[in-house]
Enzyme design. Sequence first.
Site, PDB file in Angstrom:
ATOM      1  N   HIS A 159       0.831  -1.204   0.000  1.00 42.24           N
ATOM      2  CA  HIS A 159       0.000   0.000   0.000  1.00 42.24           C
ATOM      3  C   HIS A 159       0.864   1.252   0.000  1.00 42.24           C
ATOM      4  O   HIS A 159       2.098   1.189  -0.005  1.00 42.24           O
ATOM      5  CB  HIS A 159      -0.954   0.001   1.205  1.00 42.24           C
ATOM      6  CG  HIS A 159      -0.277  -0.076   2.553  1.00 42.24           C
ATOM      7  ND1 HIS A 159       0.509   0.921   3.059  1.00 42.24           N
ATOM      8  CD2 HIS A 159      -0.282  -1.047   3.502  1.00 42.24           C
ATOM      9  CE1 HIS A 159       0.948   0.595   4.256  1.00 42.24           C
ATOM     10  NE2 HIS A 159       0.479  -0.625   4.549  1.00 42.24           N
ATOM     11  N   CYS A 175       3.363  -4.897   6.557  1.00 41.35           N
ATOM     12  CA  CYS A 175       3.068  -4.746   5.140  1.00 41.35           C
ATOM     13  C   CYS A 175       4.301  -4.238   4.390  1.00 41.35           C
ATOM     14  O   CYS A 175       5.369  -4.050   4.962  1.00 41.35           O
ATOM     15  CB  CYS A 175       1.912  -3.763   4.939  1.00 41.35           C
ATOM     16  SG  CYS A 175       0.353  -4.316   5.680  1.00 41.35           S
TER      17      CYS A 175
END
Length: 504
Positions: A153, A161
């Site tokens: 992202h 992430c």
Amino acid sequence: MIGRSLVRALITSAALAAGGLLAGCNSDEISLASNAKANQPVSPKLVAEMVAKDMDLQSPILVRLFKQEAELEVWKQDRSGRFALLKTYPICRWSGDLGPKVREGDRQAPEGFYAISPAQMNPQSAYYLSFNTGYPNAYDRSLGHTGSELMVHGDCSSRGCYAMTDEQIAEIYSLGRESFFGGQKSFQFQAYPFRMTPLNMAKHRNNPNMPFWKMIKEGYDHFEVTRQEPKVDFCEKKYVFDAVKPSDAKRDPVFEASAKCPAYVIPDEVAEAVREKQDADHVETAKLIERGTPVARINTGIDGGMHRVFAAKLPGGNTGLSEGGTGLALLTLDKAPGTIPPGVNPPRGPVTSPEDPWTASVAPATPPASGTRVASATPATQNTQSQNTQQNTQSEGFFSSLARKVGLGGTADTTATAAPPPAPAKPKVAEAKPPRPEASIPKGTAPKADTKQAAARPPLKPGVSDSEAASSAPAFAPAAPSMVAGAQPVLSANSFESRFSAAK
């Protein structure tokens, strides 16, 4: 010729967007083209790169990612049917250590092979745009590994992430979107601890994760020698690559991650090319160990990494477990590949300890204990890191002042375990950004990076596979699409059409 191809590609993209706005039907293709943020066109510069490399705008893609180098690669299928490297993106932030994710809350970013379908593309992410990696896959689940909402992202902030800048994820997202428009059902996402070279294998030879890394290196090698997306299956709690039925079998083998492997073979031309590469790699790795290549330092509290191009923009910049050295603050004023949010902090430096010596001699044969963390820096890097971190903490000179004046400084980052007071929430386009104070997150129970996940959507029309051409590698026929078996289903509360309908 190049000019005409560029214009044609741009017109095609614009026509798709216009068609979605005019028709208003609920097909996936039109839904993908009806959200302003998620519908940013591929840049003319990147389209020109595709033309120069004999690629089509909507041909399949494949993504590879390397933690230690903090780089994400987008490969694209050219007109020969093989994959070529289109672009490499520096990663702004990743968290955890080198090694696979094991359990929810361990802050680890996943490693392995995953399939990204349109249902995993999230245009309403709290972190600008994102796609879900699909962790855990069938292999992860067979081992009881847990975790959810592991994303690639924007916003340069990570709790398990892979975080890019908003500008980077917008471009990567657009490449995935166009490949789906072209018929690709899913693109393969390969995540590695580092580039699987003999040098890196020698440096990390005593890491307890080495058996897992050797297993996924098999898939890395298949891609390297064929430039085709490797077909991925699982059985006996392991990965299997490019398996096909034996010549005397009447039907294709059926794989289950926890079950015994069925009878299968690997095509002779692929198996031979992979064997030759692996033999050469083993010989080179043995030579490097014999010459005394040092073992990677034990991780003493560093959380993840950051590419040097971003660390260089931050006062007290540190690349953490990524390569590139430390003390990078203000070494260059070159433009970073995207906007660095004001609340971003680089990884912490290492904690030196007499109980944690690092010798340049060949490591003993006994691997470290299972709880040991392993990093990838060099001795000189670690010493420089410790000194520069201390200097940057104790004093603020001319360059630090200059950094703030030109907008290069930053404050707290959600990826540090002991962060300064949190910065105000950064306004986002058409979305509410959740507060991100790290100090409020109990250790080992980090919140999920992205909970606004896309809904499952009907499958698109069949596509083809993706990869780059290497002149030295033998030519192979393109493999079938949707290669990763047992991908984790992505659940959501709303439809694909409604998630892309903001611009209607």
